[in-house]
Design a protein around this motif. Sequence first.
Motif, mmCIF file in Angstrom:
data_model
loop_
_atom_site.group_PDB
_atom_site.id
_atom_site.type_symbol
_atom_site.label_atom_id
_atom_site.label_comp_id
_atom_site.label_asym_id
_atom_site.label_seq_id
_atom_site.Cartn_x
_atom_site.Cartn_y
_atom_site.Cartn_z
ATOM 1 N N ASP A 1 11.124 3.071 20.545
ATOM 2 C CA ASP A 1 11.509 3.875 21.599
ATOM 3 C C ASP A 1 10.427 4.674 22.391
ATOM 4 O O ASP A 1 10.962 5.549 23.268
ATOM 5 N N GLY A 2 9.286 4.469 22.023
ATOM 6 C CA GLY A 2 8.243 4.987 22.573
ATOM 7 C C GLY A 2 7.760 6.397 21.960
ATOM 8 O O GLY A 2 6.862 7.064 22.204
ATOM 9 N N SER A 3 8.397 6.929 21.159
ATOM 10 C CA SER A 3 8.057 8.083 20.283
ATOM 11 C C SER A 3 7.079 7.984 19.261
ATOM 12 O O SER A 3 6.947 6.753 18.728
ATOM 13 N N TRP A 4 6.402 8.969 18.777
ATOM 14 C CA TRP A 4 5.345 8.764 17.876
ATOM 15 C C TRP A 4 5.459 9.962 17.034
ATOM 16 O O TRP A 4 5.622 11.213 17.334
ATOM 17 N N LEU A 5 4.798 9.923 15.918
ATOM 18 C CA LEU A 5 4.795 11.200 14.889
ATOM 19 C C LEU A 5 3.343 10.829 14.150
ATOM 20 O O LEU A 5 3.008 9.959 13.650
ATOM 21 N N ASN A 6 2.691 12.024 14.323
ATOM 22 C CA ASN A 6 1.214 12.245 13.749
ATOM 23 C C ASN A 6 1.261 12.490 12.086
ATOM 24 O O ASN A 6 1.924 13.308 11.699
ATOM 25 N N GLN A 7 0.566 11.696 11.445
ATOM 26 C CA GLN A 7 0.732 11.729 10.029
ATOM 27 C C GLN A 7 -0.943 12.134 9.380
ATOM 28 O O GLN A 7 -1.817 11.278 9.799
ATOM 29 N N GLY A 8 -0.970 13.007 8.645
ATOM 30 C CA GLY A 8 -2.367 13.353 8.023
ATOM 31 C C GLY A 8 -2.240 14.023 6.680
ATOM 32 O O GLY A 8 -1.366 13.586 6.021
ATOM 33 N N ARG A 9 -3.257 14.729 6.388
ATOM 34 C CA ARG A 9 -3.175 15.361 4.991
ATOM 35 C C ARG A 9 -3.098 14.131 3.974
ATOM 36 O O ARG A 9 -2.063 14.560 2.934
ATOM 37 N N ALA B 293 0.812 -1.110 0.014
ATOM 38 C CA ALA B 293 -0.039 0.063 -0.055
ATOM 39 C C ALA B 293 0.858 1.231 0.047
ATOM 40 O O ALA B 293 2.131 1.158 0.477
ATOM 41 N N LEU B 294 0.408 2.411 -0.434
ATOM 42 C CA LEU B 294 1.043 3.559 -0.574
ATOM 43 C C LEU B 294 0.179 4.826 -0.354
ATOM 44 O O LEU B 294 -1.224 4.598 -0.781
ATOM 45 N N VAL B 295 0.450 5.709 0.134
ATOM 46 C CA VAL B 295 -0.311 7.205 0.250
ATOM 47 C C VAL B 295 0.519 8.206 0.409
ATOM 48 O O VAL B 295 1.547 8.152 1.284
ATOM 49 N N TRP B 296 0.296 9.493 -0.078
ATOM 50 C CA TRP B 296 0.963 10.808 0.029
ATOM 51 C C TRP B 296 0.397 11.300 1.521
ATOM 52 O O TRP B 296 -0.983 11.437 1.588
ATOM 53 N N CYS B 297 1.246 11.788 2.301
ATOM 54 C CA CYS B 297 0.533 12.336 3.650
ATOM 55 C C CYS B 297 1.513 13.341 3.930
ATOM 56 O O CYS B 297 2.657 13.520 3.360
ATOM 57 N N GLY B 298 1.584 13.970 4.943
ATOM 58 C CA GLY B 298 2.115 15.158 5.598
ATOM 59 C C GLY B 298 1.741 15.215 6.918
ATOM 60 O O GLY B 298 1.179 14.829 7.620
ATOM 61 N N LEU B 299 2.629 15.917 7.574
ATOM 62 C CA LEU B 299 2.495 16.415 9.026
ATOM 63 C C LEU B 299 1.272 17.176 9.245
ATOM 64 O O LEU B 299 0.779 18.099 8.473
ATOM 65 N N ARG B 300 0.330 16.972 10.332
ATOM 66 C CA ARG B 300 -1.070 17.609 10.507
ATOM 67 C C ARG B 300 -0.662 19.139 11.058
ATOM 68 O O ARG B 300 -1.735 19.802 10.778
ATOM 69 N N LYS B 301 0.457 19.502 11.478
ATOM 70 C CA LYS B 301 0.780 20.715 11.857
ATOM 71 C C LYS B 301 2.235 21.164 11.650
ATOM 72 O O LYS B 301 2.978 20.494 11.366
#
Length: 219
Positions: free
Chosen positions: A195-203, A20-28
Amino acid sequence: MAKRKVHRRARKVLGEEPLALVWCGLRKDIPRPPKDVHRAAGKGRLKPGRHWLFYAGLVLAAVIIIPWFLVDKLDELLTSKRARQELLGRRADGASEPQRAHGDRHRLPEPSDDVFDGDWTLTAGRLLLRWYGQSPNLRRLLLLTDDRICLAASPGRRLSPTKADDFDIVTEFAHGEVRIHREPGQRHFFLRFSDGSWLNQGRLADNEDAERFLKAISG
């Protein structure tokens, strides 16, 4: 839907067919890191590159919007007394609500509310520090394979998500290093690293590709 040349390029850079693939970006926008952290990371770009037409549009908008804004503020000043009276009346009617409102203001942000977990030393923070150094465009192509999760980027400022064919992989992780989590019913997701960190992806750029991708990560 992404054209054949997008999928053809994806197969070339991956060496296999993506699941699967999708173009996405940072939400802020990327929050500003501490100066010492930013300096240690090479003081890279923290905002996307803009085409000159974007700035021309801002100038044109300012010529139109600023006069309207001044007129609107003048109207606010002329009606401020009535507005204050109405506000006092609403506050009197809602006197039983302050404790709940106070609690809402101090609610701790959930993962879906922010860009990342806030720790610049962990995987998500380090990735953000070089996000626009890899490409001035805000979008990334997220590619899934049987054993990898990859982020690809186009080198240009302008991008057509359905036709782009100049992107390369800039970051990749084994499935054990990151997992994709989607909140039920939401059209965004976030990457949770080991390592417990997370990154939000939207757009998400394209409805058909987005639906297929969200279905794939929810299955």
